[in-house]
Design a protein around this motif. Structure first.
Motif, PDB file in Angstrom:
ATOM      1  N   MET A   1       0.872  -1.180   0.000  1.00  0.00           N
ATOM      2  CA  MET A   1       0.000   0.000   0.000  1.00  0.00           C
ATOM      3  C   MET A   1       0.905   1.225   0.000  1.00  0.00           C
ATOM      4  SD  MET A   1      -3.301   0.288   0.116  1.00  0.00           S
ATOM      5  CE  MET A   1      -4.622   1.383   0.575  1.00  0.00           C
ATOM      6  N   LEU A   2       0.527   2.236  -0.758  1.00  0.00           N
ATOM      7  CA  LEU A   2       1.271   3.494  -0.797  1.00  0.00           C
ATOM      8  C   LEU A   2       0.313   4.611  -0.409  1.00  0.00           C
ATOM      9  CD1 LEU A   2       4.014   4.831  -1.587  1.00  0.00           C
ATOM     10  CD2 LEU A   2       2.932   5.344  -3.787  1.00  0.00           C
ATOM     11  N   SER A   3       0.698   5.403   0.587  1.00  0.00           N
ATOM     12  CA  SER A   3      -0.172   6.484   1.054  1.00  0.00           C
ATOM     13  C   SER A   3       0.519   7.834   0.893  1.00  0.00           C
ATOM     14  CB  SER A   3      -0.546   6.267   2.524  1.00  0.00           C
ATOM     15  OG  SER A   3       0.599   6.444   3.337  1.00  0.00           O
ATOM     16  N   ARG A   4      -0.274   8.886   0.972  1.00  0.00           N
ATOM     17  CA  ARG A   4       0.291  10.233   0.942  1.00  0.00           C
ATOM     18  C   ARG A   4       1.293  10.424   2.068  1.00  0.00           C
ATOM     19  NH1 ARG A   4      -4.824  14.291   0.061  1.00  0.00           N
ATOM     20  NH2 ARG A   4      -5.343  13.673  -2.055  1.00  0.00           N
ATOM     21  N   SER A   5       0.999   9.837   3.233  1.00  0.00           N
ATOM     22  CA  SER A   5       1.915  10.009   4.366  1.00  0.00           C
ATOM     23  C   SER A   5       3.273   9.373   4.086  1.00  0.00           C
ATOM     24  CB  SER A   5       1.306   9.463   5.662  1.00  0.00           C
ATOM     25  OG  SER A   5       1.048   8.084   5.550  1.00  0.00           O
ATOM     26  N   ASP A   6       3.323   8.286   3.289  1.00  0.00           N
ATOM     27  CA  ASP A   6       4.609   7.702   2.890  1.00  0.00           C
ATOM     28  C   ASP A   6       5.409   8.707   2.065  1.00  0.00           C
ATOM     29  OD1 ASP A   6       4.027   5.170   4.035  1.00  0.00           O
ATOM     30  OD2 ASP A   6       2.962   4.547   2.221  1.00  0.00           O
ATOM     31  N   ILE A   7       4.724   9.390   1.160  1.00  0.00           N
ATOM     32  CA  ILE A   7       5.390  10.366   0.298  1.00  0.00           C
ATOM     33  C   ILE A   7       5.825  11.588   1.096  1.00  0.00           C
ATOM     34  CG2 ILE A   7       5.062  11.891  -1.696  1.00  0.00           C
ATOM     35  CD1 ILE A   7       3.159   9.624  -2.779  1.00  0.00           C
ATOM     36  N   ILE A   8       4.969  12.047   2.019  1.00  0.00           N
ATOM     37  CA  ILE A   8       5.325  13.175   2.881  1.00  0.00           C
ATOM     38  C   ILE A   8       6.562  12.847   3.701  1.00  0.00           C
ATOM     39  CG2 ILE A   8       4.569  14.553   4.879  1.00  0.00           C
ATOM     40  CD1 ILE A   8       3.240  15.328   2.200  1.00  0.00           C
ATOM     41  N   HIS A   9       6.618  11.632   4.231  1.00  0.00           N
ATOM     42  CA  HIS A   9       7.777  11.202   5.028  1.00  0.00           C
ATOM     43  C   HIS A   9       9.050  11.238   4.173  1.00  0.00           C
ATOM     44  CE1 HIS A   9       9.979   9.169   8.160  1.00  0.00           C
ATOM     45  NE2 HIS A   9      10.383   8.270   7.284  1.00  0.00           N
ATOM     46  N   LEU A  10       8.942  10.785   2.930  1.00  0.00           N
ATOM     47  CA  LEU A  10      10.092  10.821   2.023  1.00  0.00           C
ATOM     48  C   LEU A  10      10.527  12.254   1.760  1.00  0.00           C
ATOM     49  CD1 LEU A  10      12.005   9.350  -0.037  1.00  0.00           C
ATOM     50  CD2 LEU A  10      10.220   9.806  -1.740  1.00  0.00           C
ATOM     51  N   LEU A  11       9.558  13.120   1.456  1.00  0.00           N
ATOM     52  CA  LEU A  11       9.887  14.518   1.154  1.00  0.00           C
ATOM     53  C   LEU A  11      10.476  15.246   2.363  1.00  0.00           C
ATOM     54  CD1 LEU A  11       6.794  15.492  -1.019  1.00  0.00           C
ATOM     55  CD2 LEU A  11       9.123  14.996  -1.800  1.00  0.00           C
ATOM     56  N   ALA A  12       9.955  14.936   3.546  1.00  0.00           N
ATOM     57  CA  ALA A  12      10.453  15.592   4.758  1.00  0.00           C
ATOM     58  C   ALA A  12      11.910  15.247   5.022  1.00  0.00           C
ATOM     59  CB  ALA A  12       9.589  15.199   5.959  1.00  0.00           C
ATOM     60  N   GLY A  13      12.343  14.049   4.634  1.00  0.00           N
ATOM     61  CA  GLY A  13      13.728  13.636   4.859  1.00  0.00           C
ATOM     62  C   GLY A  13      14.623  13.816   3.646  1.00  0.00           C
ATOM     63  N   ARG A  14      14.090  14.486   2.612  1.00  0.00           N
ATOM     64  CA  ARG A  14      14.818  14.628   1.351  1.00  0.00           C
ATOM     65  C   ARG A  14      16.161  15.309   1.516  1.00  0.00           C
ATOM     66  NH1 ARG A  14      12.953  18.694  -3.318  1.00  0.00           N
ATOM     67  NH2 ARG A  14      13.321  20.056  -1.555  1.00  0.00           N
ATOM     68  N   ASP A  15      16.206  16.459   2.200  1.00  0.00           N
ATOM     69  CA  ASP A  15      17.465  17.198   2.326  1.00  0.00           C
ATOM     70  C   ASP A  15      18.541  16.377   3.037  1.00  0.00           C
ATOM     71  OD1 ASP A  15      16.513  19.368   0.951  1.00  0.00           O
ATOM     72  OD2 ASP A  15      16.236  20.644   2.711  1.00  0.00           O
ATOM     73  N   GLN A  16      18.149  15.658   4.080  1.00  0.00           N
ATOM     74  CA  GLN A  16      19.129  14.833   4.802  1.00  0.00           C
ATOM     75  C   GLN A  16      19.644  13.703   3.918  1.00  0.00           C
ATOM     76  OE1 GLN A  16      20.479  15.449   7.893  1.00  0.00           O
ATOM     77  NE2 GLN A  16      21.874  13.809   7.302  1.00  0.00           N
ATOM     78  N   ARG A  17      18.741  13.078   3.146  1.00  0.00           N
ATOM     79  CA  ARG A  17      19.156  12.005   2.243  1.00  0.00           C
ATOM     80  C   ARG A  17      20.118  12.532   1.182  1.00  0.00           C
ATOM     81  NH1 ARG A  17      17.836  11.005  -2.587  1.00  0.00           N
ATOM     82  NH2 ARG A  17      15.985  12.315  -2.561  1.00  0.00           N
TER      83      ARG A  17
END
Length: 198
Positions: A123-139
């Motif tokens: 399952m893929l949710s908006r919250s999964d994508i938000i979590h990815l985007l929130a950690g983007r700069d650190q990644r």
């Protein structure tokens, strides 16, 4: 990035025979907003979401209903099959994440079942994508720092909103190499390379 890299697997699923009360309990316990509804083979037959389940105002009322019906036998519990959405938009685990983001944007779906060979695999949710985007700069910072560390231990890396700032040696060749390497990292919007001031 492929959907399989971000999806939640295995998905929490229910069947059409699951009671509405049990489905509500699962959504609450698992802290999710929707669940695929599957048949006995695991094939997708629908989706049940918060919106489907909270549509019943009688579940919230704590006073006696004015139109209560007296029955002489057992009243069957309401089932997921009665409230689920039958037409469901799905994605494949090998689809690019952009496909899912575009589907969520155009269909207003908050969650997408991930289906492969007719079976629900995640399952893929908006919250999964938000979590990815929130950690983007650190990644991005970690990826750029790793690349530069292989060439020179003396670089400092900062990332804000996808913009990479690399500070280090004054050698023009090393500065150009740092710029090229940083540019290979996915998600980088712009690169600034500057000389460290002693």
């Amino acid at each position: 990035m492929m959907i399989r890299e971000l999806m939640t697997a295995p998905a929490v699923t229910v069947t059409g025979e699951t009671s509405v009360a049990a489905a509500l309990q699962l959504l609450d316990t698992e802290k999710i907003t929707a669940m695929p509804v599957v048949d006995h083979r695991g094939a997708l037959v629908g989706l049940v979401s918060e919106a489907d389940l909270v549509g019943d105002a009688d579940l919230i009322e704590d006073r006696a209903p004015s139109t209560a019906i007296r029955t002489s036998g057992l009243t069957p519990a309401r089932r997921v099959a009665e409230v689920m959405t039958h037409l469901v938009v799905t994605v494949d685990p090998d689809d690019d994440l952009e496909v899912a983001i575009d589907l969520m944007r155009t269909t207003m779906m908050k969650s997408l079942p991930v289906v492969q060979h007719r079976k629900v695999v995640g399952m893929l949710s908006r919250s999964d994508i938000i979590h990815l985007l929130a950690g983007r700069d650190q990644r991005i910072r970690d990826d750029v720092a790793d690349l530069l560390a292989a060439e020179n231990q003396d670089w400092q890396v900062e990332v804000h909103d996808g913009i990479v700032t690399v500070t280090g040696p004054s050698d023009p060749h090393q500065r150009r190499l740092a710029e090229v390497l940083a540019g290979t990292v996915r998600g980088v919007v712009a690169i600034r390379v500057s000389q460290r001031i002693s």
